[in-house]
Each structure stands twice: as structure tokens, then as C-alpha cells.
Design a protein around this motif. Sequence first.
Motif, PDB file in Angstrom:
ATOM      1  N   PRO A  10     -15.521  -3.895 -11.936  1.00  0.00           N
ATOM      2  CA  PRO A  10     -14.762  -4.480 -12.952  1.00  0.00           C
ATOM      3  C   PRO A  10     -14.477  -5.567 -12.739  1.00  0.00           C
ATOM      4  CG  PRO A  10     -14.040  -3.689 -10.467  1.00  0.00           C
ATOM      5  CD  PRO A  10     -15.268  -3.505 -10.057  1.00  0.00           C
ATOM      6  N   SER A  11     -15.274  -6.333 -12.339  1.00  0.00           N
ATOM      7  CA  SER A  11     -14.705  -8.355 -12.628  1.00  0.00           C
ATOM      8  C   SER A  11     -16.698  -8.160 -12.536  1.00  0.00           C
ATOM      9  CB  SER A  11     -13.766  -8.765 -11.816  1.00  0.00           C
ATOM     10  OG  SER A  11     -13.979  -8.196 -10.148  1.00  0.00           O
ATOM     11  N   ARG A  12     -16.639  -9.749 -12.590  1.00  0.00           N
ATOM     12  CA  ARG A  12     -17.310 -10.347 -12.445  1.00  0.00           C
ATOM     13  C   ARG A  12     -18.054 -11.235 -11.537  1.00  0.00           C
ATOM     14  NH1 ARG A  12     -22.349 -12.895 -12.518  1.00  0.00           N
ATOM     15  NH2 ARG A  12     -22.815 -14.976 -11.791  1.00  0.00           N
ATOM     16  N   ARG A  72     -10.363  -1.829  -3.709  1.00  0.00           N
ATOM     17  CA  ARG A  72      -9.120  -3.026  -3.626  1.00  0.00           C
ATOM     18  C   ARG A  72      -8.937  -3.701  -5.361  1.00  0.00           C
ATOM     19  NH1 ARG A  72     -12.628  -7.435  -0.065  1.00  0.00           N
ATOM     20  NH2 ARG A  72     -12.027  -5.587   1.572  1.00  0.00           N
ATOM     21  N   HIS A  73      -9.821  -3.671  -5.869  1.00  0.00           N
ATOM     22  CA  HIS A  73     -10.101  -4.069  -6.981  1.00  0.00           C
ATOM     23  C   HIS A  73      -8.655  -3.158  -7.736  1.00  0.00           C
ATOM     24  CE1 HIS A  73      -9.607  -6.145 -11.381  1.00  0.00           C
ATOM     25  NE2 HIS A  73      -9.824  -4.684 -11.747  1.00  0.00           N
ATOM     26  N   LEU A  74      -8.588  -2.229  -7.879  1.00  0.00           N
ATOM     27  CA  LEU A  74      -7.805  -1.522  -8.260  1.00  0.00           C
ATOM     28  C   LEU A  74      -6.047  -1.547  -7.730  1.00  0.00           C
ATOM     29  CD1 LEU A  74      -9.974   2.117  -9.206  1.00  0.00           C
ATOM     30  CD2 LEU A  74      -8.540   0.445 -11.288  1.00  0.00           C
ATOM     31  N   ARG A  75      -6.200  -2.019  -6.489  1.00  0.00           N
ATOM     32  CA  ARG A  75      -5.416  -1.208  -5.566  1.00  0.00           C
ATOM     33  C   ARG A  75      -4.498  -2.806  -6.001  1.00  0.00           C
ATOM     34  NH1 ARG A  75      -4.331  -3.747  -1.270  1.00  0.00           N
ATOM     35  NH2 ARG A  75      -6.171  -4.341  -0.295  1.00  0.00           N
ATOM     36  N   LYS A  76      -4.986  -4.159  -5.728  1.00  0.00           N
ATOM     37  CA  LYS A  76      -4.394  -5.301  -6.177  1.00  0.00           C
ATOM     38  C   LYS A  76      -4.242  -5.485  -7.847  1.00  0.00           C
ATOM     39  CE  LYS A  76      -6.957  -8.022  -2.368  1.00  0.00           C
ATOM     40  NZ  LYS A  76      -7.169  -8.938  -2.470  1.00  0.00           N
ATOM     41  N   GLN A  77      -4.736  -4.707  -7.982  1.00  0.00           N
ATOM     42  CA  GLN A  77      -4.486  -4.159 -10.148  1.00  0.00           C
ATOM     43  C   GLN A  77      -2.388  -3.746  -9.593  1.00  0.00           C
ATOM     44  OE1 GLN A  77      -6.447  -2.759 -12.983  1.00  0.00           O
ATOM     45  NE2 GLN A  77      -7.201  -4.030 -13.879  1.00  0.00           N
ATOM     46  N   LEU A  94      -0.613  -2.913  -5.005  1.00  0.00           N
ATOM     47  CA  LEU A  94       0.060  -2.276  -3.821  1.00  0.00           C
ATOM     48  C   LEU A  94      -0.981  -3.155  -2.779  1.00  0.00           C
ATOM     49  CD1 LEU A  94      -1.013   0.994  -5.068  1.00  0.00           C
ATOM     50  CD2 LEU A  94       1.743  -0.017  -4.651  1.00  0.00           C
ATOM     51  N   THR A  95       0.153  -2.811  -1.355  1.00  0.00           N
ATOM     52  CA  THR A  95      -0.996  -3.944  -0.174  1.00  0.00           C
ATOM     53  C   THR A  95      -1.151  -2.564   0.014  1.00  0.00           C
ATOM     54  OG1 THR A  95       1.309  -2.605   0.943  1.00  0.00           O
ATOM     55  CG2 THR A  95       0.777  -4.697   0.532  1.00  0.00           C
ATOM     56  N   LEU A  96      -2.560  -2.411   1.777  1.00  0.00           N
ATOM     57  CA  LEU A  96      -3.132  -1.690   2.376  1.00  0.00           C
ATOM     58  C   LEU A  96      -2.204  -0.443   2.667  1.00  0.00           C
ATOM     59  CD1 LEU A  96      -5.849  -3.089   4.432  1.00  0.00           C
ATOM     60  CD2 LEU A  96      -6.398  -1.473   2.754  1.00  0.00           C
ATOM     61  N   LEU A 149     -11.316  11.206  -2.295  1.00  0.00           N
ATOM     62  CA  LEU A 149     -11.035  10.227  -3.128  1.00  0.00           C
ATOM     63  C   LEU A 149     -10.216  10.493  -4.687  1.00  0.00           C
ATOM     64  CD1 LEU A 149     -15.150  10.296  -3.745  1.00  0.00           C
ATOM     65  CD2 LEU A 149     -13.498   7.881  -3.434  1.00  0.00           C
ATOM     66  N   GLN A 150      -9.603  12.086  -4.162  1.00  0.00           N
ATOM     67  CA  GLN A 150      -9.217  12.597  -5.413  1.00  0.00           C
ATOM     68  C   GLN A 150      -7.845  12.085  -5.119  1.00  0.00           C
ATOM     69  OE1 GLN A 150      -9.984  16.535  -4.160  1.00  0.00           O
ATOM     70  NE2 GLN A 150     -11.287  17.134  -6.702  1.00  0.00           N
ATOM     71  N   HIS A 151      -7.004  11.837  -4.014  1.00  0.00           N
ATOM     72  CA  HIS A 151      -6.055  11.506  -3.624  1.00  0.00           C
ATOM     73  C   HIS A 151      -5.925   9.518  -4.047  1.00  0.00           C
ATOM     74  CE1 HIS A 151      -4.361  14.719  -1.884  1.00  0.00           C
ATOM     75  NE2 HIS A 151      -5.129  14.737  -0.504  1.00  0.00           N
ATOM     76  N   LEU A 152      -6.990   8.697  -3.967  1.00  0.00           N
ATOM     77  CA  LEU A 152      -6.977   7.390  -4.675  1.00  0.00           C
ATOM     78  C   LEU A 152      -6.984   7.685  -5.656  1.00  0.00           C
ATOM     79  CD1 LEU A 152      -9.759   6.281  -1.651  1.00  0.00           C
ATOM     80  CD2 LEU A 152      -6.796   5.296  -1.570  1.00  0.00           C
ATOM     81  N   ALA A 153      -7.939   7.983  -6.380  1.00  0.00           N
ATOM     82  CA  ALA A 153      -7.854   8.271  -8.106  1.00  0.00           C
ATOM     83  C   ALA A 153      -6.285   8.228  -8.721  1.00  0.00           C
ATOM     84  CB  ALA A 153      -8.432   9.214  -8.511  1.00  0.00           C
ATOM     85  N   SER A 154      -5.624   9.339  -7.881  1.00  0.00           N
ATOM     86  CA  SER A 154      -4.024   9.390  -8.109  1.00  0.00           C
ATOM     87  C   SER A 154      -3.101   8.880  -7.631  1.00  0.00           C
ATOM     88  CB  SER A 154      -3.813  11.018  -7.334  1.00  0.00           C
ATOM     89  OG  SER A 154      -2.279  11.732  -7.694  1.00  0.00           O
ATOM     90  N   ALA A 155      -3.298   8.103  -6.716  1.00  0.00           N
ATOM     91  CA  ALA A 155      -2.463   6.460  -6.567  1.00  0.00           C
ATOM     92  C   ALA A 155      -2.672   5.999  -6.900  1.00  0.00           C
ATOM     93  CB  ALA A 155      -2.788   6.769  -4.545  1.00  0.00           C
ATOM     94  N   LEU A 156      -3.822   5.134  -7.632  1.00  0.00           N
ATOM     95  CA  LEU A 156      -4.141   4.147  -7.971  1.00  0.00           C
ATOM     96  C   LEU A 156      -3.878   4.068  -9.914  1.00  0.00           C
ATOM     97  CD1 LEU A 156      -7.127   3.107  -6.702  1.00  0.00           C
ATOM     98  CD2 LEU A 156      -4.716   2.223  -6.101  1.00  0.00           C
ATOM     99  N   ASN A 157      -3.543   5.369 -10.037  1.00  0.00           N
ATOM    100  CA  ASN A 157      -3.335   5.973 -11.536  1.00  0.00           C
ATOM    101  C   ASN A 157      -4.819   6.246 -12.331  1.00  0.00           C
ATOM    102  OD1 ASN A 157      -1.681   7.059 -13.916  1.00  0.00           O
ATOM    103  ND2 ASN A 157      -1.190   5.003 -14.380  1.00  0.00           N
TER     104      ASN A 157
END
Length: 504
Positions: free
Chosen positions: A100-102, A41-46, A49-51, A80-88
Motif C-alpha cells: 500500500p505504500s513505499r 496494519r496500513h488499512l487499520r491505521k488509515q 482503528l486501534t487493535l 479474511l472476509q470479516h477483516l475486509a468488511s471491517a476495513l471497508n
Amino acid sequence: MHFFTYPSEMTPGSWNREVSPQTPSAAPAGLDVISLGRRVRHLRKQAGLTLDDLSAAVGTAPSQLSLIENGKREPKLGLLQHLASALNVSMDQLLGAEPPSRRAALEIELERYQRSPLYETLNLPKIRISSRLPLDVLEAQVGLLHELERKMNEQVATPEEARRANGELRAMMRERGNYFPEYEAEAQKVLKAVGYTTGPLSQHVIADIAENLGFTLHHVGDLPHSTRSVTDLKNRRIYLTQNQRTDHDPRSVLLQALGHYVLGHETPKNYGDFLAQRVATNYFAAALLLPEQATMEFLHQAKAAKEIAVEDIRDAFAVSYETAAHRFTNLATQHLGITTHFQKTHQSGIIYKAYENDGVAFPQDHTGAIEGQPSCKAWTSRAVFDVPDKFSAYSQYTDTPSGTYWCTARTERSATGEFSLSIGVPYQHVKWFRGRETTARAKSTCPDPNCCKRPPAELASHWAGNAWPSARAHSHLLAAMPPGAFPGVDETEVYSFLQAHSGS
């Protein structure tokens, strides 16, 4: 060996979960789905990207991605591999251990708490964790739950927890026939090192054992009241009481203290660990006082003569009747093929210690604990209190729902009252024992309450509603288990004692 660590070592382990074998299509073993979901979720918003955007990029429905982000679904390795690629990001970054954050860390911790058995027992509604939940509310909730968990862990050794741990330990002992070859081997090494050959273990030989292990012995009059002995590992000293009025054999107390060292014990992590260490050191001490080879030579001769008797073991090795009875349970099944049971019962009828591997049906509570339960009034362990001859052993046959048992028992007095100590075997093994000719016989139908728990109908009809006893207060039943790595031991008192004697 380390003594007196703090609560972090006393809490039950929750991180050593079994991990199923990994298959090529499975996610990495031991994957933390809650932490992963918050990271996605953190990486998507960073990435802005929307869902729906991420769904299109990885070819998975938005609803499935939502389940992943909420930690309710474990994705397969391909996704997981597709998510890592999409989120760079790399796979290592996607699966990183650090939040990733407090805020993400707090969300993960709150989610874990809300899924724990502890939270379930509170019967509270779960808080919906979203970006709209204020940070200070998150911190307050996590802080409260953390403090509650800490309080619960401090009280983990409740009487019920202690009974359950004792029940689990007894089951392990039953499975092994109460025989521990590893402790026998350590005892043999120690005896061989001091040149022991035969006969009762004298104080002189025991002092040689302590010296050979690098310890000096010190008898003092101010031993901390909550201890039987104190070992100073820094100066290699063992402190023992010089008071002769004690219920414990001074030789056993010293050998148990040495046992902790020889067996390499660390600070107990919980009450079950404490109990297991106590069983180990008791066994080790008994294996020194009644060495396996010498004791078995004695027992084989007694069996051949059909004259096995606990009092003979006691006299031959100059130990207490209780120690002799315990040692018999260690060796009887392994070496003689005899299954057996043991009881130490207070004059009030309450069982203090028990062991069985012969199928006898001891009373027990829902945790499997026997200690603290009332023994059947028909059993030898209760009948022996009413026998006029307190010098001789009392033997009796008892017919029970699980079979007929022969038992022999004696009574001994201690500072806490009179106790019976009984050893029993199934009928098929009685031919090897002295006392088998007894004509004393009783019948027990326990656990049927009509056996001895419920009063006879005639008495009940006459007195029910017309009796009001003033019960003796059992205040110990209301108390929590003593706290600490070594239950009931005052840490400050022990450290102060060692400091006071360190210069002597």
C-alpha cells in the motif's frame, strides 16, 4: 536458444514453492502472510482503528490480530472476509499484490530478509520493525541486505555448490540406469533424416547432419580459448578449431554443439542446469556415434559369445575408449540387465568422472560428490598404472565391503596427464565379459582409513615427526568456480569473435 543472459537468470529460483491443496476454510493458496499483515496494519491505521477496535469488529483477540499484522499467523478465509468488511475494502484489495505504500514495501522486504536462511547465517540480531523505525534506516538496511544477496548470488556456483549439483545429477542418472530414451529418439530422427544405415559415423555424414539442420561449418584458427565450439544462431554457423592437437574427438565436439540446438536448450539458469545440459549433449553425441540399434545388435552378439569388451565397441564404431565406455553404461542396464560402474581417474589417484548403479561404494564428500575424491589404491583404476603392458586392457577382481567386483581398465595420456578409464560389474555379471579369467585380485576395506589412507603402524612409528614434504600447490582448489551462464567463457571474447567473423 538464447546465450549469455545476466545474473537475474543465474540466481536460484525461490518462487516456485509447492502449494498445498486449498480447502474451503483455508486461506487462499500461496498467501503471502508478511505482505498481508502490513496491508492489514496500513488499512487499520488509515481507518483510524486501534487493535481493540478491529478486534471487536471481527470477533478475534487483539493478540491474534497482532500476530497477523506481524506476518506470524495465517488467517483463515472466514477471518479474511470479516477483516475486509471491517476495513471497508474488497477481498481483492485486502489481498492485493502491491504494497500500500513505499514504507510498507520496505517493511515487507526487510521482514522477508530477516526470515531468510541468508540472514540466519549472519548471526545478527533482528531489527524490530515498527512505525518508529525511521524511513532512512529502513532503506539503508534493505539496501545492504539486497546488495549482500546479490553478491552471494554472483558466487552461487562455488566448488561446493558445483559438487552438490553434480551429486544430484548423478543420483538422477543412477535412478534411470543412465538411459535417456528421449535423447535416443532425437538421435534416431537426425540419423534417419540423412539416410544413415550402418557403420561408423564419418565426417561426411556428420557434415550432412549439420547441413540438414540448417548450419554451415567453419574451421578457424582463432576460436576463443575458453570454448570448444561457438554457434552463431543469427547466421546459422558453427565455428570449430582447425587445430588437430586436441583431447576431444572433433566429431563429438560438433555433435554436442548441434545437440544444444536439437534438444532446445536455453541459457543455463544455474550450475546444475549447465551440468544437465552437458550430460544431455554428451549423451546425444554418443547416441549418434554409436546408434542404439546398431550398438545393441553388436552387444547382444558379444553377450551371447560371453565376449563383451569395451575395446571391441571402440573399434567397431571408431570412437575413443572413453566414449565406448560411457555408451556401454547408457545401454547395459536397460538392454542387457547388467548393472555397472565407470571411473576416470588421474594418475595422482583423484577421480575425475564416475558413475555407478551397481552398489559399488565410491568415496564421496558430505555433498555426495565423488569427483575430486581419491580412489582406493587397491582398485583396478589405480592398479592399472603399475602394469607394464600399457597396450592391453588390465582386468582385476576386487573384494570390497559391498561385494566383489570385476573391473577392466586402460590408461590414456592427455594434455593434463595420464588417466585410467575403467568399467566394472558385480561378480554375478562377470561371466559375460572377456577378461573374466584373470587371476589378479585385490582387497579393499575403504572407507576404513586403515585400508589406504592411513600409513601402516610400522612406517608411522618410524617416520612420524621426521618427514616434511614440500607439497605441490593445487591453486585450482583455492579458486572460485568460473562465473557466468557458461562457466569460464569470456562473453566479450565470444561476441568479438562472432563480430569479426560475421562478414566472412
